[in-house]
Design a protein around this motif. Structure first.
Motif, PDB file in Angstrom:
ATOM      1  N   ARG A   1       0.675   4.025  -3.018  1.00  0.00           N
ATOM      2  CA  ARG A   1       0.473   5.452  -2.752  1.00  0.00           C
ATOM      3  C   ARG A   1       1.588   6.285  -3.388  1.00  0.00           C
ATOM      4  O   ARG A   1       1.334   7.341  -3.986  1.00  0.00           O
TER       5      ARG A   1
ATOM      6  N   PRO B   1      -3.689   7.568  -1.677  1.00  0.00           N
ATOM      7  CA  PRO B   1      -3.897   6.229  -1.119  1.00  0.00           C
ATOM      8  C   PRO B   1      -4.951   5.417  -1.866  1.00  0.00           C
ATOM      9  O   PRO B   1      -5.823   5.961  -2.559  1.00  0.00           O
ATOM     10  N   VAL B   2      -4.867   4.122  -1.710  1.00  0.00           N
ATOM     11  CA  VAL B   2      -5.880   3.212  -2.242  1.00  0.00           C
ATOM     12  C   VAL B   2      -7.223   3.520  -1.600  1.00  0.00           C
ATOM     13  O   VAL B   2      -7.324   3.706  -0.388  1.00  0.00           O
TER      14      VAL B   2
ATOM     15  N   VAL C   1     -10.632  -1.782  -2.161  1.00  0.00           N
ATOM     16  CA  VAL C   1      -9.919  -3.056  -2.052  1.00  0.00           C
ATOM     17  C   VAL C   1     -10.840  -4.182  -2.508  1.00  0.00           C
ATOM     18  O   VAL C   1     -11.965  -4.314  -2.013  1.00  0.00           O
TER      19      VAL C   1
ATOM     20  N   ALA D   1      -5.346  -0.623   4.590  1.00  0.00           N
ATOM     21  CA  ALA D   1      -5.891   0.413   3.702  1.00  0.00           C
ATOM     22  C   ALA D   1      -6.736   1.439   4.437  1.00  0.00           C
ATOM     23  O   ALA D   1      -6.969   2.540   3.924  1.00  0.00           O
TER      24      ALA D   1
ATOM     25  N   LEU E   1       0.821  -1.212   0.000  1.00  0.00           N
ATOM     26  CA  LEU E   1       0.000   0.000   0.000  1.00  0.00           C
ATOM     27  C   LEU E   1       0.852   1.257   0.000  1.00  0.00           C
ATOM     28  O   LEU E   1       0.482   2.265  -0.621  1.00  0.00           O
TER      29      LEU E   1
ATOM     30  N   THR F   1      -5.585  -6.557   4.430  1.00  0.00           N
ATOM     31  CA  THR F   1      -5.742  -5.488   3.444  1.00  0.00           C
ATOM     32  C   THR F   1      -6.657  -4.385   3.955  1.00  0.00           C
ATOM     33  O   THR F   1      -6.390  -3.196   3.746  1.00  0.00           O
TER      34      THR F   1
END
Length: 254
Positions: free
Chosen positions: A76, A82-83, A86, A130, A72, A126
Motif C-alpha cells: 500500500r 491497497p491491494v 489476491v 487484504a 500488504l 492473505t
C-alpha cells in the motif's frame, strides 16, 4: 474494475507458475506485488522488468499472518492504494515426483500439516489481511490455485491433494461470506504443468502419457494456465463467485 486499475498480489510470484501469473497480470496493465519467501533475486529481477510504478518485490512467508500484514502495508505504501486482488499461488515445498511420493502406508501427518499450512492457512491469511483494503475500495478479487487431482487422482499425492480439496471448500465458504462486500472468491485448478519448478522432477514419459489422454493432445503450460486467472479478475466475471474452473486441456471433463 478493469484489470489495469487493480493492484494484484501474487504469492509465490517469483518462479514457476507464479512468475507466469505475474506476467499475465502485468501484461494487462495491472500493478503487481511479486511475493517471495526464498527467491529474492528472481523476484527483484521480475519486478525491475516492469519498473517501480508497475511492480514491487516483497518478501513474506504467507503462513505467518504478521508477515502477510507487513507485506500488504508495504504494498500500500509503495503504490499509494491497497491491494484489490489476491492470487493464492504459493506452494509449500513439494515435488511432483510420483516415484518419490509418500504412499498410504508411510505418509506422516506432518506432511499433511505442511500442505494445509501452505494452501489453507496461507490463503486465509492473505484474504483476512487484504479484506480491509478491499472493503475500502468497494472491490475485491481472491483467486486460489487448485488442482484437478481431487477429481482425477491419477497419482495419489495424499497430502497435497487433501490440502487443495480443503482450499476449494474455503473458496466456497469465503465466497458466501464476502459477497456482500463485492469480493468474489474463485479457484482455478490445473493438472500437471509443463514445466514448473515443482514439476521438473516429473519424467518425460509421464508428460507424454498425460498429453496422449488429453483432448487437446498436449500438456497445459504455465502461461496458458495463468491466462485463465485473468477471467476471474476481469469485469466479465463480476457475477461469478465460489466457482472452480479446471484448466487442463480437457483431461477432467466434469
Amino acid at each position: 474494475m478493469q484489470i489495469a486499475e487493480q493492484i494484484v498480489l501474487v504469492t509465490g510470484g517469483a518462479r514457476g507458475l507464479g512468475r507466469s501469473v505475474v506476467e499475465a497480470f502485468a501484461g494487462q496493465g495491472a500493478k503487481v506485488v511479486v511475493n517471495h519467501r526464498t527467491s529474492a533475486a528472481a523476484a527483484e529481477e521480475l519486478a525491475q522488468r516492469y519498473g517501480p510504478d508497475r511492480a514491487v518485490a516483497l518478501p513474506a512467508d504467507v503462513t505467518d499472518p504478521g508477515q502477510v500484514g507487513e507485506l500488504l502495508r508495504a504494498a500500500r505504501e509503495h503504490f499509494g492504494s491497497p491491494v484489490t486482488t489476491v492470487v493464492n499461488n504459493a506452494l509449500a515445498d513439494f515435488s511432483f515426483n510420483g516415484d518419490a511420493r509418500s504412499g498410504a502406508e508411510d505418509i506422516r501427518w506432518a506432511e499433511f500439516e505442511a500442505q494445509f499450512a501452505g494452501s489453507v492457512r496461507g490463503a486465509l491469511n492473505t484474504t483476512q489481511q487484504a479484506l480491509p483494503g478491499m472493503r475500502e475500495r468497494g472491490f475485491g478479487r481472491v483467486i486460489n490455485v487448485g488442482t484437478n487431482l481431487f477429481q482425477n487422482p491419477v497419482v495419489p499425492y495424499h497430502d497435497y491433494t487433501a490440502a487443495k480439496a480443503a482450499l476449494l471448500s474455503l473458496t466456497r465458504t469465503l465466497a458466501k461470506d464476502l459477497g456482500a462486500h463485492n469480493v468474489t472468491v474463485n479457484m482455478v485448478s490445473g493438472g500437471l504443468l509443463r514445466t514448473t519448478d515443482a514439476s521438473a522432477a516429473t519424467p518425460e514419459e509421464v508428460f507424454d502419457y498425460i498429453a496422449s489422454t488429453t483432448p487437446l493432445g498436449r500438456v497445459t503450460t504455465p502461461a496458458e494456465f495463468a491466462d485463465a486467472l485473468l477471467f476471474f479478475a476481469s469485469p466479465w466475471a463480476r457475477s461469478v463467485t465460489g466457482q472452480n474452473l479446471v484448466v487442463d486441456g480437457g483431461l477432467v471433463l466434469d
